[in-house]
Design a protein around this motif. Structure first.
Motif, PDB file in Angstrom:
ATOM      1  N   VAL A   1       0.841  -1.211   0.000  1.00  0.00           N
ATOM      2  CA  VAL A   1       0.000   0.000   0.000  1.00  0.00           C
ATOM      3  C   VAL A   1       0.868   1.250   0.000  1.00  0.00           C
ATOM      4  N   ASN A   2       1.934   1.246   0.814  1.00  0.00           N
ATOM      5  CA  ASN A   2       2.864   2.382   0.809  1.00  0.00           C
ATOM      6  C   ASN A   2       3.396   2.644  -0.597  1.00  0.00           C
ATOM      7  N   PHE A   3       3.813   1.572  -1.260  1.00  0.00           N
ATOM      8  CA  PHE A   3       4.368   1.689  -2.607  1.00  0.00           C
ATOM      9  C   PHE A   3       3.325   2.234  -3.587  1.00  0.00           C
ATOM     10  N   LEU A   4       2.111   1.693  -3.540  1.00  0.00           N
ATOM     11  CA  LEU A   4       1.059   2.131  -4.461  1.00  0.00           C
ATOM     12  C   LEU A   4       0.658   3.579  -4.210  1.00  0.00           C
ATOM     13  N   GLN A   5       0.849   4.042  -2.981  1.00  0.00           N
ATOM     14  CA  GLN A   5       0.552   5.435  -2.651  1.00  0.00           C
ATOM     15  C   GLN A   5       1.724   6.372  -2.934  1.00  0.00           C
ATOM     16  N   GLY A   6       2.834   5.802  -3.407  1.00  0.00           N
ATOM     17  CA  GLY A   6       3.991   6.611  -3.764  1.00  0.00           C
ATOM     18  C   GLY A   6       4.883   7.012  -2.618  1.00  0.00           C
ATOM     19  N   SER A   7       4.781   6.332  -1.471  1.00  0.00           N
ATOM     20  CA  SER A   7       5.622   6.682  -0.326  1.00  0.00           C
ATOM     21  C   SER A   7       6.786   5.710  -0.203  1.00  0.00           C
ATOM     22  N   ASN A   8       7.845   6.149   0.449  1.00  0.00           N
ATOM     23  CA  ASN A   8       9.030   5.324   0.663  1.00  0.00           C
ATOM     24  C   ASN A   8       9.627   5.675   2.013  1.00  0.00           C
ATOM     25  N   ILE A   9      10.561   4.863   2.487  1.00  0.00           N
ATOM     26  CA  ILE A   9      11.224   5.069   3.779  1.00  0.00           C
ATOM     27  C   ILE A   9      12.727   5.040   3.530  1.00  0.00           C
ATOM     28  N   VAL A  10      13.403   6.152   3.782  1.00  0.00           N
ATOM     29  CA  VAL A  10      14.825   6.261   3.446  1.00  0.00           C
ATOM     30  C   VAL A  10      15.722   6.023   4.658  1.00  0.00           C
ATOM     31  N   VAL A  11      15.375   6.598   5.810  1.00  0.00           N
ATOM     32  CA  VAL A  11      16.224   6.480   7.001  1.00  0.00           C
ATOM     33  C   VAL A  11      15.642   5.433   7.946  1.00  0.00           C
ATOM     34  N   TRP A  12      16.465   5.011   8.890  1.00  0.00           N
ATOM     35  CA  TRP A  12      16.036   3.991   9.850  1.00  0.00           C
ATOM     36  C   TRP A  12      16.267   4.494  11.253  1.00  0.00           C
ATOM     37  N   ASP A  13      15.501   3.974  12.189  1.00  0.00           N
ATOM     38  CA  ASP A  13      15.682   4.273  13.597  1.00  0.00           C
ATOM     39  C   ASP A  13      16.246   3.044  14.291  1.00  0.00           C
ATOM     40  N   THR A  14      17.168   3.272  15.200  1.00  0.00           N
ATOM     41  CA  THR A  14      17.802   2.176  15.914  1.00  0.00           C
ATOM     42  C   THR A  14      16.840   1.558  16.919  1.00  0.00           C
ATOM     43  N   SER A  15      16.765   0.218  16.913  1.00  0.00           N
ATOM     44  CA  SER A  15      15.921  -0.484  17.876  1.00  0.00           C
ATOM     45  C   SER A  15      16.578  -0.462  19.247  1.00  0.00           C
ATOM     46  N   ASP A  16      15.772  -0.697  20.255  1.00  0.00           N
ATOM     47  CA  ASP A  16      16.286  -0.834  21.616  1.00  0.00           C
ATOM     48  C   ASP A  16      17.178  -2.073  21.682  1.00  0.00           C
ATOM     49  N   ARG A  17      18.459  -1.879  22.018  1.00  0.00           N
ATOM     50  CA  ARG A  17      19.408  -2.998  22.049  1.00  0.00           C
ATOM     51  C   ARG A  17      19.477  -3.682  23.403  1.00  0.00           C
ATOM     52  N   GLU A  18      18.766  -3.177  24.377  1.00  0.00           N
ATOM     53  CA  GLU A  18      18.879  -3.767  25.722  1.00  0.00           C
ATOM     54  C   GLU A  18      18.253  -5.144  25.754  1.00  0.00           C
TER      55      GLU A  18
END
Length: 390
Positions: free
Chosen positions: A373-390
């Motif tokens: 759905v994101n793709f069909l709506q023309g959206s994308n995700i370029v950056v990432w957020d670090t997960s909790d490593r604990e």
């Protein structure tokens, strides 16, 4: 009667097409690879015995909790120190990551800070331009390598190989059990693909590229997917090195895993459109078969699941066939196990693998639908957020 028969025929076609597509993606395709690998005995090229210079490129964004452990792990690699250059790129980290990396400068560890929060792929492009090593090994900050991992990657290079992908394993006791089971299945498929033809995808945790074969990727591309595709397009192959092992924990919880998978699928759809020529079976029959089977049909599996369920319900309502009833009961049982898996995640029921795996499968399909759905709506995700490593 004259109205019902065409409707039943149409529903049967939908049910059959959806069922076959799903079976092909998850069962028929890997079994086809297994059969081909069993009956073929192509000449194997001799792996290289040289030890070329290597640039180990580690991706980091706000990794203060893990980056020291990753660097220590990298310094213990069994590879000649004068042939190994460790580079950590920081994608505009705003925690203590940069300071920790700088504390290792006297041990041949280099920090490349990149401003602007440009994303992992663009960071890799910029770092690749700066270093002179013959082989680039790409890693994530939370991926811990076996001591011989880099050596095993290098051994798998032959003159026609432009990229080698290592094996990611999840530690026992990791939080998202379904991901660990799924990854064992994926690793088996990669072994088959590599033995029959070529891998069609990398693994951001551990993969190596010849510097001369490296292609800069668009910032919004998922580099460990598109880099191997670029190499394949140029006539080289991508091989799997199961003895080059990296270890990770799964995500801390299923919500983090869901977010990660949505990001991957969204970026993958946006990336594959740039390689439509590789999807053409007349131009690239082997690669096209692999991409359609392993990727496109897999990403479309939530659509097929909906088609199968709706058409099955309609067939039960419109016919008196016991077969359709049995198939519908089977689906209901599977979804019931998935619901039980969800309840176990919420600690309402005791955790069981038999329930968690169906739950993970449906969650993965939800993520694939969300990414589509994101793709069909023309959206994308370029950056990432670090997960909790604990």
């Amino acid at each position: 009667m004259s109205i019902e028969m065409p409707v039943v025929s149409a529903l049967l076609v939908l049910f059959s097409v959806g069922g076959f597509a799903l079976l092909h993606a998850f069962l028929i395709y890997p079994l086809t690879l297994f059969s081909i690998k069993k009956v073929t005995s192509g000449t194997q090229c001799t792996p290289t015995t040289d030890l070329p210079s290597v640039g180990l490129v580690i991706a980091a964004y706000n990794e203060e909790d893990i980056i020291s452990q990753k660097i220590e792990n990298s310094l213990k690699l069994e590879y000649p120190a004068d042939q190994l250059n460790i580079i950590v790129f920081s994608d505009a980290s705003n925690d203590a990551t940069d300071e920790i990396v700088r504390s290792y400068e006297d041990q041949n560890v280099t920090l490349e800070r990149i401003e602007g929060r440009v994303g992992k792929t663009e960071c890799q492009n910029r770092v690749a331009e700066l270093i002179d090593e013959e082989i680039l090994v790409f890693s994530d900050a939370n991926s811990m390598y076996e001591s011989d991992a880099v050596t095993e990657l290098i051994r798998s290079f032959t003159p026609r190989v432009g990229c080698v992908v290592g094996e990611l394993r999840y530690r026992d006791g990791s939080n998202v059990e379904g991901e660990s089971v799924y990854w064992q299945y994926e690793s088996w498929i990669k072994r088959m693909e590599s033995g029959v033809n070529s891998l069609i995808t990398g693994n951001g945790s551990i993969y190596a590229v010849r510097a001369e074969s490296y292609y800069p990727q668009p910032a919004d591309a998922i580099s460990d997917f598109t880099e191997p595709l670029s190499i394949l397009r140029n006539g080289e192959t991508v091989k799997y090195a199961p003895t080059a092992v990296a270890w990770e924990d799964t995500e801390a919880n299923v919500q983090d895993e869901l977010s990660r998978r949505i990001r991957i699928i969204t970026r993958s759809w946006n990336s594959i459109v740039r390689y439509s020529d590789l999807l053409n079976p007349f131009l690239h029959p082997g690669i096209a078969y692999q991409l359609w089977s392993h990727k496109i049909l897999r990403w479309l599996s939530p659509v097929f699941l909906v088609i199968i369920a709706v058409s099955n319900i309609a067939l039960v309502a419109l016919t008196d066939s016991i077969l359709y009833t049995i198939l519908l009961i089977g689906q209901a049982a599977f979804y019931s196990l998935a619901i039980a898996g969800y309840l176990s995640e919420k600690d309402y029921l005791k955790h069981r693998t038999i329930t968690h795996v169906p739950f993970y499968f449906l969650q993965a399909n939800y993520a694939m639908l969300y990414g589509l759905v994101n793709f069909l709506q023309g959206s994308n995700i370029v950056v990432w957020d670090t997960s909790d490593r604990e």
